[in-house]
Design an enzyme around this catalytic site. Structure first.
Site, mmCIF file in Angstrom:
data_model
loop_
_atom_site.group_PDB
_atom_site.id
_atom_site.type_symbol
_atom_site.label_atom_id
_atom_site.label_comp_id
_atom_site.label_asym_id
_atom_site.label_seq_id
_atom_site.Cartn_x
_atom_site.Cartn_y
_atom_site.Cartn_z
ATOM 1 N N HIS A 372 0.956 -1.212 0.021
ATOM 2 C CA HIS A 372 -0.037 -0.013 -0.008
ATOM 3 C C HIS A 372 0.747 1.167 0.012
ATOM 4 O O HIS A 372 0.316 2.411 -0.071
ATOM 5 C CB HIS A 372 -0.778 -0.119 1.085
ATOM 6 N N TYR A 486 -13.852 5.145 10.452
ATOM 7 C CA TYR A 486 -12.871 5.705 9.516
ATOM 8 C C TYR A 486 -13.427 5.366 8.130
ATOM 9 O O TYR A 486 -13.624 3.904 7.992
ATOM 10 C CB TYR A 486 -11.517 5.131 9.666
ATOM 11 N N SER A 488 -12.206 5.796 4.110
ATOM 12 C CA SER A 488 -11.385 6.217 3.175
ATOM 13 C C SER A 488 -11.999 7.004 1.940
ATOM 14 O O SER A 488 -12.966 6.558 1.434
ATOM 15 C CB SER A 488 -10.434 5.106 2.805
ATOM 16 N N THR A 499 -5.539 10.177 0.182
ATOM 17 C CA THR A 499 -6.692 9.999 0.588
ATOM 18 C C THR A 499 -7.147 11.116 1.788
ATOM 19 O O THR A 499 -6.212 11.853 2.239
ATOM 20 C CB THR A 499 -6.845 8.642 1.154
#
Length: 661
Positions: A372, A486, A488, A499
């Protein structure tokens, strides 16, 4: 551990529907070299993309306090409110001014790009479960093409086609079209290609089209994360032509491009993959792949030992490979098994540091597992959509196509590593840790069929807002509280955007959840509908703000990063327990939607959290929930199902059954 994954991405229209027709060469010439022949250069809009804005400090703190409201009691909130006032007048003001000044000196990038790379690359946690996610493909619509060898060959060829199309600047630019009838047309493309790059974004904007940042795409191929003490590095070598294949813990390489840069015939690729699948060698006792799941400092030290003991050239071949293809020797049993297989598997048959692993199970189930740090879901999902479309609509070969009879066996190389006793012990230790960690992960997957996108839009509700509200209700029903959540959201509309965070837990969702869970009999269906409408309106506003770079998380993160980089004492805001609560994301959620996608998944970002990957379809909602011991994802799914049914009942004017689920 940090929240991450697939983000809210709206893929461009042509990716799976319209687009360039299949371009075939003769059978003797091999596959077509390109997916597309865009007349608009791939990076045409990049220079003129708008820059990611730095929000006003007062707006950031206002949004931060709004998000804290449902998480804190009155006394805690008053204290945090006071801390924010001091921050706004004092150290926060100074840091904000410094951040703005620094941003003005770096107009080639965004204020978050550098700190975000550092956040990923400086983390010493294992990247497995903590960072790397996966996206699984739907099956090929033609069942016979799901044969492992056939599909592996076709997906490999399509992936290399994508790479060549990208590097030749023939890939269609990534554009979000609000009015495709005007902007996603041959006429517009013929005109916009003549607009200079430094003005081209404005030309698209005039017809309600929004080009997206494509700066991450070049790291898709020939790219690997290299462990280093303290901070890893991203390596790329675009000159190499070979593919890395893993099977049963063995490593193989062969060229997928010839010396002229053309894709080798698909029949040759099939022949090499067939030979790999027919290799009867037992799995190695010490699979080096486990080391990529280690703590990053430990792995950096071990990699240094590998190089010093004569493995440098072999590691270079692994690092520089176009990508990693993983061939598994077992079929997929169910969705939970698919999740575990594509997120981590047994650890022996993945190179987790590679920019992406293309994984194929024995029954042809396929997924992209990606590291990532180098990029986000925009680039990966575009690649994913394009190779699914190409491999299913324009396959390089059929199941009946024979492998090349004259394929040179010497062109396929099996790699071997020299492992000392110390390195073998390190592999064994990494394997034990890997099995202990992944063995503690529980996954539950389900599908809600009663209502989806079409039903919710008829109620004038945001589908995403409703599923996020359902998560809040489910957690309240199961645990009796509202927690940091959360979601994104991509900021790829800006140059080097990454992001931003949507904070779905709000005073609106808390009030609505309590009404549904604790006191449904005290509210009419109409009153519950009104509460849902307020949640939807607020969530849509938060999402819009986040997509426009007007959230609060990245701004506060950048200010904290700046303070740390300059060696100044950390402001009180970051020492406030409320800041820690906000960033302990017990519910970490992410969504994507594409006809190519079967499911996606990732691990929880905190030990006592849930990782929730979901997608809202026209007629239903799919979700996969992951957690560690201490949380019960099966019970969460039950509470989630109850919450969704209750909301559907309210929307249909029916009374809510029961109060606790």
């Amino acid at each position: 551990m940090v929240p991450r994954f697939l983000l809210r991405v709206r893929p461009r229209g042509p990716a799976l529907g319209l687009g360039a027709a299949c371009r075939r060469l003769s059978a003797a010439s091999g596959p077509s070299q390109y997916l597309q022949l865009s007349i608009v250069p791939t990076m045409h809009y990049q220079d003129s993309l708008p820059r990611l804005p730095i929000p006003k400090l007062e707006d950031t703190l206002r949004r931060y306090l709004l998000a804290q409201k449902p998480l804190l009691d009155d006394e805690q909130f008053r204290k945090t409110e006071q801390i924010c006032r001091h921050f706004e007048r004092g150290s926060g003001k100074e840091l904000h001014e410094q951040l703005v000044a620094q941003d003005k000196k770096n107009k080639h990038t965004s204020y978050i790009s550098g700190p975000w790379f550092d956040m990923y690359l400086a983390s010493r946690d294992s990247i497995v479960l903590n960072f790397n996610p996966f996206i699984a493909f739907n099956p090929d619509p033609k069942p016979e093409y799901n044969d492992q060898l056939t599909r592996a060959t076709n997906l490999t060829v399509s992936a290399v086609r994508f790479m060549k199309t990208l590097r030749a600047s023939l890939l269609e630019p990534e554009v979000f079209h609000l009015n495709p009838a005007k902007s996603d047309t041959a006429t517009f493309k013929r005109l916009i290609r003549f607009v200079p790059s430094f003005l081209s974004w404005y030309g698209a904007y005039l017809v309600n089209a929004y080009p997206l940042d494509m700066s991450q795409y070049f790291r898709l191929f020939n790219s690997t994360r290299i462990p280093k003490p303290g901070r890893d590095e991203l390596f790329i070598d675009e000159q190499t032509r070979h593919l890395l294949v893993l099977r049963k813990g063995h490593f193989y390489v062969f060229d997928v491009l010839d010396r002229d840069g053309n894709i080798v015939p698909a029949s040759e690729i099939k022949a090499h993959l067939k030979a790999i699948l027919e290799d009867r060698s037992p799995a190695p006792e010490y699979s080096l792949a486990y080391l990529t799941s280690e703590n990053r400092d430990v792995w950096a030290k071990l990699r240094g030992q590998l190089v010093s003991e004569g493995n440098g050239e072999v590691l270079r071949k692994v690092d520089s490979a176009v990508f990693c293809l993983c061939l598994d020797d077992f079929p997929i049993r169910d969705r939970a098994h698919l999740f575990h297989t594509m997120l981590h598997s047994d650890g022996a048959n993945r190179w987790f540091d590679k920019s992406f692993n293309l994984v194929l199970a024995q029954d042809g189930c396929a997924a992209v597992h990606f590291e990532h740090s180098w990029g986000d879901g925009v680039a990966v999902l575009r690649f994913f959509n394009e190779i699914f479309k190409d491999s299913t609509q324009c396959p390089a070969l059929s199941p009946q196509s024979p492998p090349a009879a004259a394929a040179d066996p010497a062109a396929l190389q099996k790699l071997s590593f020299k492992l000392s006793d110390a390195l073998k012990a390190a592999v064994s230790k990494a394997k034990r840790q890997f099995e202990e960690t992944t063995g503690s992960l529980t996954v539950e997957c389900a599908q809600f069929e009663r209502g989806g996108k079409e039903f919710l839009k008829r109620q004038r509700l945001s589908p995403d807002a409703v599923i996020q509200l359902a998560f809040q209700m489910a957690f309240l029903r199961q645990y009796g509280q509202t927690v940091a959540t959360y979601e994104s959201c991509s900021t790829a509309a800006f140059k080097h955007g990454r992001t931003e965070t949507v904070r779905p837990a709000s005073v609106f969702t808390k009030r609505c959840s309590e009404a549904f869970v604790w006191e449904p009999s005290r509210h009419s269906a109409g009153e519950l509908q009104q509460l849902m409408a307020k949640c939807s309106k607020h969530h849509s506003q938060l999402t819009k703000e986040a997509a426009m770079g007007q959230g609060f998380d990245r701004h506060l993160f950048a200010l904290r990063n700046l303070a740390a980089s300059r060696g100044v004492p950390l402001p009180e805001l970051y020492l406030d327990p409320a800041y820690g609560v906000m960033n302990h994301n017990i519910l970490s959620t992410s969504t994507l939607s594409s006809p190519a996608v079967s499911m996606g998944g990732f691990g929880p970002v905190v030990p006592d959290g849930f990782g929730i990957a979901y997608s809202v379809h026209d007629t239903g909602i799919g979700y996969c929930i992951s957690s560690y011991p201490g949380r019960n994802p099966r019970e969460f799914l039950r509470c989630l199902d109850k919450s969704l049914h209750d909301m559907c009942d309210a929307l249909e004017g029916k009374p809510i059954k029961g109060s606790s689920g």
